[in-house]
Scaffold this motif. Structure first.
Motif, PDB file in Angstrom:
ATOM      1  N   LYS A 161       0.832  -1.204   0.000  1.00  0.00           N
ATOM      2  CA  LYS A 161       0.000   0.000   0.000  1.00  0.00           C
ATOM      3  C   LYS A 161       0.869   1.257   0.000  1.00  0.00           C
ATOM      4  CE  LYS A 161      -3.803   2.233   2.493  1.00  0.00           C
ATOM      5  NZ  LYS A 161      -4.717   2.167   3.665  1.00  0.00           N
ATOM      6  N   LEU A 162       1.951   1.209   0.760  1.00  0.00           N
ATOM      7  CA  LEU A 162       2.840   2.361   0.874  1.00  0.00           C
ATOM      8  C   LEU A 162       3.447   2.732  -0.479  1.00  0.00           C
ATOM      9  CD1 LEU A 162       4.198   4.280   3.008  1.00  0.00           C
ATOM     10  CD2 LEU A 162       6.102   2.657   3.009  1.00  0.00           C
ATOM     11  N   VAL A 163       3.842   1.732  -1.272  1.00  0.00           N
ATOM     12  CA  VAL A 163       4.471   2.012  -2.573  1.00  0.00           C
ATOM     13  C   VAL A 163       3.450   1.981  -3.721  1.00  0.00           C
ATOM     14  CG1 VAL A 163       6.724   1.194  -1.836  1.00  0.00           C
ATOM     15  CG2 VAL A 163       5.137  -0.418  -2.896  1.00  0.00           C
ATOM     16  N   GLN A 164       2.174   1.922  -3.367  1.00  0.00           N
ATOM     17  CA  GLN A 164       1.076   2.043  -4.334  1.00  0.00           C
ATOM     18  C   GLN A 164       1.132   0.973  -5.430  1.00  0.00           C
ATOM     19  OE1 GLN A 164       0.870   6.108  -5.754  1.00  0.00           O
ATOM     20  NE2 GLN A 164       1.411   6.912  -3.746  1.00  0.00           N
ATOM     21  N   LEU A 165       1.236  -0.284  -4.989  1.00  0.00           N
ATOM     22  CA  LEU A 165       1.266  -1.398  -5.934  1.00  0.00           C
ATOM     23  C   LEU A 165       0.171  -2.426  -5.624  1.00  0.00           C
ATOM     24  CD1 LEU A 165       5.121  -2.017  -6.238  1.00  0.00           C
ATOM     25  CD2 LEU A 165       3.624  -1.077  -7.987  1.00  0.00           C
ATOM     26  N   GLU A 166      -0.935  -1.968  -5.012  1.00  0.00           N
ATOM     27  CA  GLU A 166      -2.000  -2.900  -4.622  1.00  0.00           C
ATOM     28  C   GLU A 166      -2.536  -3.712  -5.794  1.00  0.00           C
ATOM     29  OE1 GLU A 166      -1.812   0.380  -3.831  1.00  0.00           O
ATOM     30  OE2 GLU A 166      -3.062   0.869  -2.132  1.00  0.00           O
ATOM     31  N   GLN A 167      -2.629  -3.082  -6.958  1.00  0.00           N
ATOM     32  CA  GLN A 167      -3.193  -3.778  -8.125  1.00  0.00           C
ATOM     33  C   GLN A 167      -2.178  -4.681  -8.815  1.00  0.00           C
ATOM     34  OE1 GLN A 167      -4.760  -0.732 -10.668  1.00  0.00           O
ATOM     35  NE2 GLN A 167      -6.365  -0.111  -9.213  1.00  0.00           N
ATOM     36  N   HIS A 168      -0.939  -4.664  -8.341  1.00  0.00           N
ATOM     37  CA  HIS A 168       0.112  -5.434  -9.027  1.00  0.00           C
ATOM     38  C   HIS A 168       0.733  -6.503  -8.139  1.00  0.00           C
ATOM     39  CE1 HIS A 168      -0.039  -2.320 -12.152  1.00  0.00           C
ATOM     40  NE2 HIS A 168       0.022  -1.427 -11.183  1.00  0.00           N
TER      41      HIS A 168
END
Length: 408
Positions: free
Chosen positions: A144-151
């Motif tokens: 979540k912190l590095v904004q990769l939830e969809q990956h």
């Protein structure tokens, strides 16, 4: 592959890995009098600096300046010939990399190609036998912190270079490092991705408050990423300070010319002025540290030059001399002018310092400088080649004119 990263020691899982302080306080890392030689070549010479808690320090220099060697010495991948490395008050100079609590992020991300994003991030925790629930919570938080939830279920080959970089950062943060080291982390990315990603990482570091050291040769990158910049030249620390200090108040000719474009003129300090040929620039504050008659260099940025056709310079702009516009170029967000200054000898001068021949049909003599004007100003008043203008400076630095670069 995992050996490329220095692992941090275990910490209490109930203690937050991000410090709670809002402002950087205290010293997280210190490099003290570090020197290093490879065979007969001296790579570092008596380098010292501190990194504050929560601070981003950028080591800026050309290839061969010693910045990578400093990073490897902090990480424990190289040993200094002399000097000490202190992390959070503890001398770690003789400790192996795995015991230093340092996370290193290289230009080559070294992700495991057959593991998904979440498994790459969790791998180090798994081999340390971290409980499954804690491992899952840590991975969820970092994704979540590095904004990769969809990956999270994707493999490295399915990610862009910027996304792979964020996975590498998340994997390093999973070890709760005390200091982060970035070895030219954006070098493998295209220009547009670099700009976007460094802004993301800057925001990320402000959020996690982990002190970090970047190394780069990219001046724009250094100005955008660093709370402070340390400029290295042939193994020596030329200057360290905030981006504003280093850019607007360079301590040496090297710093002035390496960090952005700069104009340099030779002159003499005299009674609160800098005399350049027949021109006299008021500089009482800037010349206080020089004796009358001392040879100096006047250093100023292209954007700090004001031009006027009627000699009415803006308030705060100190008059230098007159000149003739040689060339006008449109460069997107601004206009670039080449101006030949009217700097002639005083009677009795013998040195031909200012007899610089400009390669034009008229073979005119003078000193060329570069001037930049923002687009609104350029659109409001257009200049053309041959226009005579008055020249003033809003900001400048005065440096000693050393014959040799090593004379200090």
């Amino acid at each position: 592959m995992i050996a490329k990263m220095a692992l941090a020691p275990e910490r209490d899982p109930h203690v937050s890995w991000a410090p709670e302080r809002e402002q950087p306080t205290g010293v997280a890392a210190s490099v003290r009098g570090v020197s290093k030689r490879f065979k007969k070549s001296r790579v570092l010479e008596d380098v010292s600096f501190d990194v504050a808690e929560g601070e981003s320090l950028v080591l800026l220099g050309a290839s061969g300046s010693g910045k990578t060697t400093i990073l490897r010495i902090i990480a424990g991948l190289e040993q200094p010939d002399s000097g000490r490395v202190i992390l959070h008050g503890k001398d770690v100079t003789d400790l192996p990399a795995r015991e230093r609590g340092v996370g290193v992020i290289f230009q080559a991300y070294a992700l495991f190609p057959r593991m998904t994003v979440e498994k790459n991030i969790a791998y180090g925790l798994k081999i340390r036998h971290t409980p499954r629930r804690e491992r899952r919570e840590t991975v969820d938080r970092l994704i979540k912190l590095v904004q990769l939830e969809q990956h999270r279920k994707k493999y490295p080959s399915q990610l862009s270079g910027g996304q792979q970089q964020r996975v590498a950062i998340a994997r390093t943060l999973a070890y709760k490092p005390q200091v982060l080291l970035f070895d030219e982390p954006f070098g493998a990315l295209d220009a547009q991705t670099r700009v976007h990603l460094r802004r993301e990482i800057r925001a990320l570091l402000r959020q996690v408050k982990v002190p970090s050291v970047f190394i780069t040769h990219d001046q724009e990158e250094a100005l955008e990423l660093g709370d402070r910049i340390a400029v290295l030249n042939e193994g020596r620390l030329e200057q360290i300070g905030t981006p504003d200090d280093v850019y607007n108040h360079p301590a040496s000719e090297f710093v002035a010319t390496f960090l952005g474009a700069a104009n340099l003129l030779l002159g003499v300090a005299a009674a609160g002025f800098v005399e350049i040929g027949t021109a006299k620039l008021p500089a009482e504050k800037e010349t206080k540290r020089f004796r009358d008659g001392q040879s100096v260099k006047l250093v100023f940025r292209p954007e700090d030059v004001c031009v006027s056709q009627d000699a009415n310079l803006p308030e705060g702009c100190r008059r230098l001399t007159n000149g003739v516009i040689e060339e006008v170029n449109f460069v997107g967000a601004y206009e670039r002018l080449t101006v030949r200054l009217d700097l002639t000898h005083r009677k009795g001068d013998t040195d031909a310092l200012y007899e610089v021949t400009i390669n034009t049909p008229q073979r005119m003599t003078g000193v060329p400088i570069m001037v930049t004007r923002p687009k609104p100003e350029a659109n409001a008043l257009r200049y053309k080649s041959g226009d005579r203008v008055a020249i003033g400076l809003t900001s400048f630095s005065v440096l000693p004119n050393y014959t040799l670069a090593r004379q200090r």
